[in-house]
Design an enzyme around this catalytic site. Structure first.
Site, PDB file in Angstrom:
ATOM      1  CG  ASN A   1       7.499 -21.595   1.026  1.00  0.00           C
ATOM      2  OD1 ASN A   1       7.451 -22.816   1.192  1.00  0.00           O
ATOM      3  ND2 ASN A   1       6.434 -20.868   0.712  1.00  0.00           N
ATOM      4  N   GLY A   2       9.860 -23.686  -0.551  1.00  0.00           N
ATOM      5  CA  GLY A   2       9.683 -24.371  -1.836  1.00  0.00           C
ATOM      6  C   GLY A   2      10.750 -25.422  -2.032  1.00  0.00           C
TER       7      GLY A   2
ATOM      8  CE  LYS B   1     -10.327 -31.432   9.705  1.00  0.00           C
ATOM      9  NZ  LYS B   1     -10.459 -31.232   8.308  1.00  0.00           N
TER      10      LYS B   1
ATOM     11  CD  GLU C   1      -6.422 -32.801   9.192  1.00  0.00           C
ATOM     12  OE1 GLU C   1      -5.413 -32.474   8.555  1.00  0.00           O
ATOM     13  OE2 GLU C   1      -7.554 -32.360   8.932  1.00  0.00           O
TER      14      GLU C   1
ATOM     15  CD1 TRP D   1       5.630 -29.590   7.427  1.00  0.00           C
ATOM     16  CD2 TRP D   1       6.379 -30.010   5.357  1.00  0.00           C
ATOM     17  NE1 TRP D   1       5.100 -30.791   7.019  1.00  0.00           N
ATOM     18  CE2 TRP D   1       5.542 -31.075   5.756  1.00  0.00           C
ATOM     19  CE3 TRP D   1       6.963 -30.052   4.095  1.00  0.00           C
ATOM     20  CZ2 TRP D   1       5.270 -32.159   4.938  1.00  0.00           C
ATOM     21  CZ3 TRP D   1       6.696 -31.151   3.276  1.00  0.00           C
ATOM     22  CH2 TRP D   1       5.847 -32.184   3.703  1.00  0.00           C
TER      23      TRP D   1
HETATM   24  O1  M6R Z   1      -5.326 -25.145   0.990  1.00  0.00           O
HETATM   25  P1  M6R Z   1      -6.005 -26.306   0.365  1.00  0.00           P
HETATM   26  O2  M6R Z   1      -7.505 -26.275   0.560  1.00  0.00           O
HETATM   27  O3  M6R Z   1      -5.662 -26.499  -1.078  1.00  0.00           O
HETATM   28  O4  M6R Z   1      -5.469 -27.555   1.154  1.00  0.00           O
HETATM   29  C1  M6R Z   1      -5.790 -28.853   0.770  1.00  0.00           C
HETATM   30  C2  M6R Z   1      -5.374 -29.846   1.827  1.00  0.00           C
HETATM   31  O5  M6R Z   1      -3.981 -29.810   2.010  1.00  0.00           O
HETATM   32  C3  M6R Z   1      -6.056 -29.583   3.174  1.00  0.00           C
HETATM   33  O6  M6R Z   1      -7.440 -29.572   3.048  1.00  0.00           O
HETATM   34  C4  M6R Z   1      -5.624 -30.633   4.197  1.00  0.00           C
HETATM   35  O7  M6R Z   1      -6.151 -31.877   3.853  1.00  0.00           O
HETATM   36  C5  M6R Z   1      -6.035 -30.226   5.607  1.00  0.00           C
HETATM   37  N1  M6R Z   1      -5.025 -30.641   6.537  1.00  0.00           N
HETATM   38  C6  M6R Z   1      -7.305 -30.821   6.045  1.00  0.00           C
HETATM   39  O8  M6R Z   1      -7.666 -30.452   7.332  1.00  0.00           O
END
Ligand code: M6R
Length: 609
Positions: free
Chosen positions: A101-102, A486, A489, A75
């Site tokens: 990664n990072g 939802k 995205e 990514w």
């Molecule tokens: O792994 P996490 O719950 O910390 O992730 C947080 C958000 O990145 C995650 O909920 C993101 O918004 C998703 N794409 C939602 O579907």
């Protein structure tokens, strides 16, 4: 963010690396690559785009040949997603290959220093600098070179490194990014995520920040940051590979929507014993709770929305004030948090960089920290004072569904647990509400059954829309927030959520003939209020899709279309109400021909700030 993997053993490395990258592709999918050691040489193959391109380039793993290697699915952070910027990156002398990664924050400075000494860089990445830095510190001792190089790095990184002079050895280094060692027989692995490993082994070791591992076919050694060997416990992964496969569904997202009744049950049932809630190791007395004058829930994205939902139940039931804060904001806010604050950190992955930083900030200020996390052994789970696991199983689709509803289940359990301890409700009400929480899996199943066909049908009507507005009040507003996320995205339809009463303060100007407005009307106390808002937008030409229960005749009469849920206790209605909106988003995205499990520009776990 990205996924990394390493293998060393007696099997051909490339197919294992590619298989693991396939399991981790949800972590990043704009390019992928592998490096394999063979007869004192490192051979690298990389390809821009989805993993399928790399599969083609490697003839499905028939090449490169060799028994030790590393792989990466990306990514992009530094440099465009093209072949050159893809990992693995190789040192100038070709002796080292590295996956990462990072983010290396001080890479520019190191790059300048190395360039002055004659190093020539081919990519725009921060990672390539690390390969050159190891080369610059190498004089025949692989471990020493890795340690010296790593001591210069600032930022977050999980690294996998091979050296042409050391056939059979891979080094894995962890600093603020997940890294797991997988233990096989005559072969060993590392990866960012257990999903890449469970086909091969269920015995794993979670590295901590500052640790690194030397992995060989016949064993491994884990070291602390100054190179002293460490003994670490071996954990057993509780789920099988089937849990991380599609199981006949077209997409992981649909499978995960359907898994919600079982997942929510798994989150709730083991914590209800003899009519009482037991929150694993998290024990608070009424006195402890009276000492808490504020609860701060912090998270990102959908997990933040889970916090927005949970706030209503916690405040109503306990009367303790709750603030829900975006972790990315809290960390830079000088927040009012002290030893009388209970901080609830919500994260499916347990690796979200901003959420982790917010947790660290809370700890620094003396708060008691409780993490609600799905991924076992993740950074946030290990950093918090207490952890409640969601037990949702692996969530592969980038858009969270069962991760979200199991977070809600835990927040509801916490709300009722605290209310009971504080004696804010009587035994009868406690038992009634506990019964309501325990009936959520059944109600979620009903919501799936009642809406699967209807959501598919309504998607045909709405999928061409350019903009949608989601409205609701109170608990329904929290559902609207998550419903809109939802939708946007995965379907790329512009979707915004508004508190229903707020629309007329500006946003209503955007409503015109045919604009879809999705009105969430599941909060029994506010049905009439939302009904008025429906009339307001209808008067301006909106096409209203209402989400409510069958008994709500009024809203059914006003709306153009309706999705139904079974009537559910308001405190806990969000976990049921979100289900039809997940299905609607799924089918709209499918009708729009979107890549549902891997939406553009996103990654499952956001380990950069
Ligand atoms: O792994 P996490 O719950 O910390 O992730 C947080 C958000 O990145 C995650 O909920 C993101 O918004 C998703 N794409 C939602 O579907």
């Amino acid at each position: 963010m990205c996924g990394i993997i390493g293998y060393t053993g007696s099997q051909s490395a490339a197919p294992i690396l590619l298989d693991g990258l396939g399991k981790m592709e949800y972590r990043g999918y704009d390019s992928a690559g592998i490096a394999v050691l063979h007869e004192g040489e490192i051979e690298v193959e990389k390809a821009q785009g989805r993993l399928v391109n790399l599969l083609e380039r490697t003839d499905n793993g028939k090449k490169p040949v060799g028994f030790t290697g590393i792989g990466h699915t990306r990514w992009a952070t530094h440099g465009a997603p093209n072949d050159i910027n893809s990992h693995p990156h190789v040192s100038g002398d070709g002796r080292f290959a590295i996956v990462h990664n990072g983010i290396i924050e001080n890479y520019a400075q190191i790059k300048e220093e190395l360039a002055a000494k004659g190093h020539v860089f081919v990519s725009e990445t921060d990672t390539e600098v690390v390969a050159h830095l190891i080369e610059a510190n190498y004089s025949g001792d692989f471990k020493a070179a890795v340690m010296k190089a790593v001591s210069r790095l600032e930022g977050a990184y999980a690294l996998g490194i091979v050296c042409a002079d050391f056939p059979g050895t891979v080094f894995a280094v962890r600093q603020a990014a997940p890294l797991i060692i997988g233990l096989g027989i005559g072969e060993n692995f590392f990866a960012s995520d257990v999903t890449a490993l469970v086909s091969y082994t269920k015995n794993v070791i979670y590295l901590d920040d500052g640790e690194f591992a030397e992995v060989r076919p016949d064993g491994f050694t884990i070291y602390d940051s100054i190179g002293r060997p460490l003994e670490k416990p071996v954990s057993r992964v509780a789920w099988s590979i089937e849990a991380a496969e599609k199981g006949g569904y077209e997409h992981f997202m649909l499978k995960e929507i359907m898994e919600q009744p079982a997942a929510v049950k798994e989150a709730i049932a083991p914590r209800v014993k003899g009519g009482e809630i037991k929150l694993d190791d998290f024990e608070l007395s009424g006195e402890d709770l009276r000492d808490i004058n504020k609860i701060v829930i912090t998270a990102c994205g959908s997990a933040y929305h889970a916090g927005c939902c949970g706030r209503y139940a916690i405040e109503k039931l306990t009367r303790i004030p709750v603030e829900v804060k975006l972790a990315s904001e809290l960390r830079y806010e000088d927040p009012i948090i002290d030893e009388h604050t209970l901080m609830i950190i919500v994260s499916q992955s347990g690796e979200t960089a901003d959420t982790k930083a917010a947790l660290e900030e809370g700890k620094r200020r003396g708060a008691t920290t409780l993490a609600l996390v799905n991924v076992v052994g993740s950074s946030i789970a290990r950093l918090a004072d207490h952890v409640l696991y969601e037990w949702a199983g692996p969530e592969i689709a980038v858009a969270t569904t069962k991760g979200f509803t199991t977070q809600l289940a835990l927040l509801y359990l916490f709300a009722l647990y605290a209310a009971g301890k504080l004696k804010r409700i009587d035994d009868f009400e406690y038992a009634r509400l506990l019964g309501e929480i325990c009936s959520l899996p059944k109600r979620i199943q009903n919501a799936i059954d009642m809406n699967s066909a209807a959501a598919e049908r309504l998607a045909e009507k709405y999928h061409g829309s350019t903009s949608m507005y989601f409205i609701g009040r109170n608990t329904d507003y929290a559902v609207a927030l998550e419903g809109a996320l939802k939708m946007k995205e995965i379907s790329y339809v512009h979707a915004e959520a508004y508190a229903a009463g707020e629309l007329k303060h500006g946003t209503i100007a955007l409503i015109e003939e045919g604009t879809p407005v999705i009105a969430v009307c599941c909060n029994e106390d506010l049905l009439e209020k939302t009904a008025s808002n429906i009339l307001e937008v209808k008067a301006r030409g909106a096409e209203v899709l209402a989400l409510s229960f069958r008994e709500n005749r009024d809203i059914i009469a006003h709306a153009d279309d309706v999705l139904f849920i079974p009537r559910t206790e308001t405190f806990f209605s969000e976990a049921v109400a979100i289900v039809p909106l997940q299905l609607l988003a799924y089918y709209v995205a499918r009708d729009n021909g979107c890549d549902i499990d891997k939406p553009r520009n996103l990654a499952k776990s956001v380990t950069v700030e």
